[in-house]
Structure formats: structure tokens, C-alpha cells
Scaffold this motif. Sequence first.
Motif, PDB file in Angstrom:
ATOM      1  N   PRO A 313      47.254  30.672  62.753  1.00 14.48           N
ATOM      2  CA  PRO A 313      46.440  31.680  63.441  1.00 14.48           C
ATOM      3  C   PRO A 313      47.152  33.029  63.449  1.00 14.48           C
ATOM      4  O   PRO A 313      48.359  33.104  63.702  1.00 14.48           O
ATOM      5  CB  PRO A 313      46.305  31.114  64.859  1.00 14.48           C
ATOM      6  CG  PRO A 313      46.546  29.652  64.729  1.00 14.48           C
ATOM      7  CD  PRO A 313      47.521  29.493  63.609  1.00 14.48           C
ATOM      8  N   GLY A 314      46.411  34.083  63.143  1.00 12.31           N
ATOM      9  CA  GLY A 314      46.992  35.420  63.121  1.00 12.31           C
ATOM     10  C   GLY A 314      47.547  35.840  61.781  1.00 12.31           C
ATOM     11  O   GLY A 314      47.920  37.008  61.599  1.00 12.31           O
ATOM     12  N   ASP A 315      47.612  34.920  60.816  1.00 11.88           N
ATOM     13  CA  ASP A 315      48.049  35.306  59.473  1.00 11.88           C
ATOM     14  C   ASP A 315      47.002  36.210  58.827  1.00 11.88           C
ATOM     15  O   ASP A 315      45.797  36.063  59.056  1.00 11.88           O
ATOM     16  CB  ASP A 315      48.237  34.077  58.582  1.00 11.88           C
ATOM     17  CG  ASP A 315      49.530  33.331  58.870  1.00 11.88           C
ATOM     18  OD1 ASP A 315      50.361  33.866  59.630  1.00 11.88           O
ATOM     19  OD2 ASP A 315      49.698  32.216  58.339  1.00 11.88           O
ATOM     20  N   SER A 316      47.456  37.134  58.023  1.00 10.93           N
ATOM     21  CA  SER A 316      46.554  37.922  57.184  1.00 10.93           C
ATOM     22  C   SER A 316      46.968  37.723  55.733  1.00 10.93           C
ATOM     23  O   SER A 316      48.038  37.175  55.453  1.00 10.93           O
ATOM     24  CB  SER A 316      46.593  39.405  57.571  1.00 10.93           C
ATOM     25  OG  SER A 316      47.919  39.897  57.557  1.00 10.93           O
ATOM     26  N   CYS A 317      46.111  38.147  54.821  1.00 13.45           N
ATOM     27  CA  CYS A 317      46.377  37.931  53.395  1.00 13.45           C
ATOM     28  C   CYS A 317      46.094  39.204  52.612  1.00 13.45           C
ATOM     29  O   CYS A 317      45.141  39.935  52.910  1.00 13.45           O
ATOM     30  CB  CYS A 317      45.516  36.798  52.844  1.00 13.45           C
ATOM     31  SG  CYS A 317      45.880  35.182  53.536  1.00 13.45           S
ATOM     32  N   ALA A 318      46.907  39.462  51.607  1.00 12.94           N
ATOM     33  CA  ALA A 318      46.704  40.589  50.700  1.00 12.94           C
ATOM     34  C   ALA A 318      46.553  40.050  49.286  1.00 12.94           C
ATOM     35  O   ALA A 318      47.359  39.227  48.839  1.00 12.94           O
ATOM     36  CB  ALA A 318      47.883  41.555  50.775  1.00 12.94           C
ATOM     37  N   THR A 319      45.501  40.494  48.604  1.00 14.75           N
ATOM     38  CA  THR A 319      45.239  40.061  47.226  1.00 14.75           C
ATOM     39  C   THR A 319      45.264  41.275  46.308  1.00 14.75           C
ATOM     40  O   THR A 319      44.734  42.334  46.656  1.00 14.75           O
ATOM     41  CB  THR A 319      43.868  39.366  47.123  1.00 14.75           C
ATOM     42  OG1 THR A 319      43.891  38.175  47.913  1.00 14.75           O
ATOM     43  CG2 THR A 319      43.544  38.998  45.679  1.00 14.75           C
ATOM     44  N   ARG A 320      45.877  41.122  45.149  1.00 12.02           N
ATOM     45  CA  ARG A 320      45.902  42.195  44.151  1.00 12.02           C
ATOM     46  C   ARG A 320      45.469  41.648  42.798  1.00 12.02           C
ATOM     47  O   ARG A 320      45.967  40.617  42.340  1.00 12.02           O
ATOM     48  CB  ARG A 320      47.292  42.813  44.044  1.00 12.02           C
ATOM     49  CG  ARG A 320      47.446  43.784  42.868  1.00 12.02           C
ATOM     50  CD  ARG A 320      48.728  44.590  42.933  1.00 12.02           C
ATOM     51  NE  ARG A 320      48.661  45.586  44.003  1.00 12.02           N
ATOM     52  CZ  ARG A 320      49.611  46.501  44.214  1.00 12.02           C
ATOM     53  NH1 ARG A 320      50.689  46.535  43.445  1.00 12.02           N
ATOM     54  NH2 ARG A 320      49.485  47.369  45.200  1.00 12.02           N
ATOM     55  N   CYS A 321      44.539  42.360  42.164  1.00  8.79           N
ATOM     56  CA  CYS A 321      44.135  42.080  40.784  1.00  8.79           C
ATOM     57  C   CYS A 321      44.519  43.285  39.933  1.00  8.79           C
ATOM     58  O   CYS A 321      44.236  44.431  40.306  1.00  8.79           O
ATOM     59  CB  CYS A 321      42.626  41.842  40.695  1.00  8.79           C
ATOM     60  SG  CYS A 321      42.042  40.373  41.571  1.00  8.79           S
ATOM     61  N   ILE A 322      45.158  43.037  38.805  1.00 15.27           N
ATOM     62  CA  ILE A 322      45.603  44.114  37.916  1.00 15.27           C
ATOM     63  C   ILE A 322      44.864  43.987  36.587  1.00 15.27           C
ATOM     64  O   ILE A 322      44.784  42.900  36.009  1.00 15.27           O
ATOM     65  CB  ILE A 322      47.126  44.066  37.698  1.00 15.27           C
ATOM     66  CG1 ILE A 322      47.844  44.193  39.049  1.00 15.27           C
ATOM     67  CG2 ILE A 322      47.571  45.184  36.757  1.00 15.27           C
ATOM     68  CD1 ILE A 322      49.353  44.101  38.948  1.00 15.27           C
ATOM     69  N   TYR A 323      44.326  45.120  36.110  1.00 11.49           N
ATOM     70  CA  TYR A 323      43.486  45.131  34.915  1.00 11.49           C
ATOM     71  C   TYR A 323      44.079  46.044  33.843  1.00 11.49           C
ATOM     72  O   TYR A 323      44.779  47.016  34.145  1.00 11.49           O
ATOM     73  CB  TYR A 323      42.076  45.627  35.256  1.00 11.49           C
ATOM     74  CG  TYR A 323      41.421  44.854  36.372  1.00 11.49           C
ATOM     75  CD1 TYR A 323      40.690  43.708  36.121  1.00 11.49           C
ATOM     76  CD2 TYR A 323      41.554  45.276  37.697  1.00 11.49           C
ATOM     77  CE1 TYR A 323      40.094  42.994  37.142  1.00 11.49           C
ATOM     78  CE2 TYR A 323      40.969  44.568  38.728  1.00 11.49           C
ATOM     79  CZ  TYR A 323      40.236  43.427  38.449  1.00 11.49           C
ATOM     80  OH  TYR A 323      39.658  42.723  39.469  1.00 11.49           O
ATOM     81  N   ASN A 324      43.753  45.731  32.600  1.00 16.22           N
ATOM     82  CA  ASN A 324      44.102  46.570  31.459  1.00 16.22           C
ATOM     83  C   ASN A 324      42.806  46.935  30.741  1.00 16.22           C
ATOM     84  O   ASN A 324      42.069  46.055  30.292  1.00 16.22           O
ATOM     85  CB  ASN A 324      45.045  45.822  30.510  1.00 16.22           C
ATOM     86  CG  ASN A 324      45.443  46.660  29.304  1.00 16.22           C
ATOM     87  OD1 ASN A 324      44.601  47.176  28.586  1.00 16.22           O
ATOM     88  ND2 ASN A 324      46.743  46.780  29.068  1.00 16.22           N
ATOM     89  N   THR A 325      42.522  48.244  30.643  1.00 19.55           N
ATOM     90  CA  THR A 325      41.280  48.698  29.996  1.00 19.55           C
ATOM     91  C   THR A 325      41.577  49.613  28.812  1.00 19.55           C
ATOM     92  O   THR A 325      40.786  50.500  28.488  1.00 19.55           O
ATOM     93  CB  THR A 325      40.383  49.433  31.011  1.00 19.55           C
ATOM     94  OG1 THR A 325      41.123  50.525  31.585  1.00 19.55           O
ATOM     95  CG2 THR A 325      39.909  48.505  32.108  1.00 19.55           C
ATOM     96  N   LYS A 326      42.718  49.418  28.153  1.00 17.74           N
ATOM     97  CA  LYS A 326      43.069  50.243  26.998  1.00 17.74           C
ATOM     98  C   LYS A 326      42.031  50.126  25.884  1.00 17.74           C
ATOM     99  O   LYS A 326      41.893  51.029  25.056  1.00 17.74           O
ATOM    100  CB  LYS A 326      44.449  49.840  26.470  1.00 17.74           C
ATOM    101  CG  LYS A 326      45.597  50.128  27.427  1.00 17.74           C
ATOM    102  CD  LYS A 326      45.871  51.617  27.546  1.00 17.74           C
ATOM    103  CE  LYS A 326      46.539  52.172  26.305  1.00 17.74           C
ATOM    104  NZ  LYS A 326      46.896  53.597  26.469  1.00 17.74           N
ATOM    105  N   ASN A 327      41.300  49.020  25.854  1.00 20.59           N
ATOM    106  CA  ASN A 327      40.318  48.790  24.791  1.00 20.59           C
ATOM    107  C   ASN A 327      38.920  49.276  25.161  1.00 20.59           C
ATOM    108  O   ASN A 327      37.964  49.033  24.429  1.00 20.59           O
ATOM    109  CB  ASN A 327      40.245  47.302  24.455  1.00 20.59           C
ATOM    110  CG  ASN A 327      39.752  46.467  25.624  1.00 20.59           C
ATOM    111  OD1 ASN A 327      39.950  46.838  26.783  1.00 20.59           O
ATOM    112  ND2 ASN A 327      39.109  45.348  25.339  1.00 20.59           N
ATOM    113  N   LYS A 328      38.782  49.982  26.301  1.00 25.68           N
ATOM    114  CA  LYS A 328      37.453  50.396  26.747  1.00 25.68           C
ATOM    115  C   LYS A 328      37.379  51.910  26.913  1.00 25.68           C
ATOM    116  O   LYS A 328      38.343  52.555  27.348  1.00 25.68           O
ATOM    117  CB  LYS A 328      37.086  49.712  28.068  1.00 25.68           C
ATOM    118  CG  LYS A 328      37.076  48.184  27.979  1.00 25.68           C
ATOM    119  CD  LYS A 328      36.370  47.553  29.147  1.00 25.68           C
ATOM    120  CE  LYS A 328      34.874  47.731  29.059  1.00 25.68           C
ATOM    121  NZ  LYS A 328      34.170  46.981  30.135  1.00 25.68           N
TER     122      LYS A 328
END
Length: 375
Positions: A313-328
Motif C-alpha cells: 500500500p502506498g507504492d507508486s510506479c513509473a513506466t518509461r517507453c523509449i522509441y526510435n523513429t530514425k526511419n520515419k
Amino acid sequence: MPKYIMILLSIWLIVIDRCSGVSSPIKPFTLYKNSTELKNDTADLWWTINDAWKEITFELHIKSADWIIGLGISSAGGMKGVDIVVGWVESSSKVYLQYAVPSTNTTYHGKIYKAPTGYSIKRHAIAHKMLIDPKNVNLVHHLKLYECDPMTTLNDDQLPDGLCDEIVDEIKFCSLNFATVWAVGGDAMREFPEEAGCGIGGDYEIKYYMIQMHYDNSRLDSSTASIPSALTVPPRMEQFAIDSYCPSEVTRNIPKSGNNVIFALPHTHLQRISVWTKIIRNNAAMQYLFNSEKYDFNYQYENRLLKSIKLYPGDSCATRCIYNTKNKDKITSGCERTRDEMCLHMFTYYPRMNNFYACITVNDDSAGVLWIQLR
């Protein structure tokens, strides 16, 4: 040796409006405006066209087992753009129907099933296996099994089945809580640890489930527009991070003894590099819930953790997604198509809670961010 005969029936919507004799000894399920005998003493067809709803209701009777039957609906009798359903009956009388994926690049199809009722007391499933035809696996982006809200009332004789956008009101109470997920490249078999399982039967409160299929005809071009969400990735970026935060209010009802996280499934699309989620406790990052440092869209495993991780109880969470769009050369929006993007991290835990489903980041009308806990 059994006969395998393909019968392709093209309904010419412009010219057919007649009834002729039929030979089936079985009465049709309902009344139809039209009927015809397709093959003497073998195949009969009934149908009704509803112009207002742009629907065709039909019923096909075939005499014989071990036949493969194809029913096609076409405006001109040709194969291009035709909608086809294929089915067959084994000599054991077991019936099979094959769903024809629409000719669009993205299709979400939902179907609700009633849970087995043959168990007088609650049982626990200790494993499950996904059955996807190897010939069609390239069309399946993901498969989600949802639990329906226990308070939902459904008609067992008319359970919702269709394109999700067309039955959205009927399935809204079956679209929140994942029971399990399979995505591209995942393992077919999933086994729970010895101390955990998935309840079914008896007094278990979940009586209905929905299977949602995402079919991806990526070889087809489509004019369908994507509607930007909270996620937008600029083009020509070596690394671009999207962060999401789930505050401590979401975990306040977790038991004091904690919940045990046992599986992790990260999910993004083609521009991904990595996905991770960290536990934050007392304003300090404690550990990774899971770190998919080298994420690969083609190998989306539901990872069983070597050792369960506690959430308190009381925990929080951080999520990170990293993208590469060199081809777009264009912006990548967050949406449902494979060419769009997502940032999801799904976890399986025990003991089960009825108010701990998901934490989602969305845009509000003022372009701010809302944190939503789904019941």
C-alpha cells in the motif's frame, strides 16, 4: 476416405429476391424472406436483407459430414472484396467455423463467452494454452482474454460477437480487466506458479469472459485515420522517451501483507527500443518491476519472474517507453494500428483484488494529464 468439397456461394444482392423449394428436414431457426435449394437434397439457403441496417441474416443447411463449406457474399459475384465464412463438420459431428478477417489493415473483434458451469465448487486453472492456427498466426497482433464485470447481465442466447467498434456498448463491462494476454511471438503455454491459479466455476464471481482479437493485415493500405492519444512521437529521433506515472492512491487498497507480482508483459509497437517499470516507495526508486532493456516487437513474451516482487500500500510506479523513429518522416501517434504506437506494461499478481485493474495516462480536454484507476 472423406470427401473435401469447397462450395463457394456468391449472393447477388441486386437480383436475388425469390423463394424456391428446399429439401432440408430441419426447420430454419427463424422466418426468412428468401430461400433456395442450392444443390438438390444437399444444400439449402435462407436469407433476409435489411436495407435500413445494411445487414443480411442467413442460414445454410448442408447434408453430409466431412465437407468444407464456403459461403461468400459479393455484390457482383466475383471474389475481390468478398466476405467469406468457412466451416466444416467432422464425422464425429463436431462443428468448426472459420472467421474471415475483413480486408482492412486493423481489425478488433470481440466475442463474449459464458464460463463453464459444470463445476459445483470453485476450481483453479494452473495453466493455459493459446491455440492459433500456424497458417494465420501472421495476422494475429494480439489476443486478450477479459473478465466481465460480475454485475453485468447478459443474454446467454445472444452473447455479443462482432467488431469491437460496432458493439462497444454491449462489451463495455467486459473491456477492463485482463485475465491473460498473448501477443506476437509469445509462448503458447503459460503455467502459473505452484501457489497461484485462475479461479473458475462454483461461487467464483466471474461468469463471463470476452476474447478480443487484434488482426493485423499490415500488407493492406488503409485510409483509416489514427486519433492521437497521450502518446505522440516525433520523427527522425534516435531515442525518444515517454514517461507514465501511477500514483500511490492507486495502491492504497492493497493488503498490508502486499501483492505478489509474478508475470510481466511489456507491449509497444514497431518503433520501440525498451520498456521498463520501477517501484517507487517513500519517494525513492526501489527496484524494477520489470526491465525489457532490449524490447523486440516480434518476441513479446509474458515473462514469468524468477522470484515474485511485492507491491505494498502506498507504492507508486513509473513506466518509461523509449522509441526510435530514425526511419520515419512523420509523427507517430498513439493508437490501435500496428504502425501507430502504444506504451503498455501488464502484470499478473496475487491475491486477486476486485478494484485493482489498471492505471492509465490520458489527455483531458485542456491537454493536461489525468490519472485513472479503473475499477
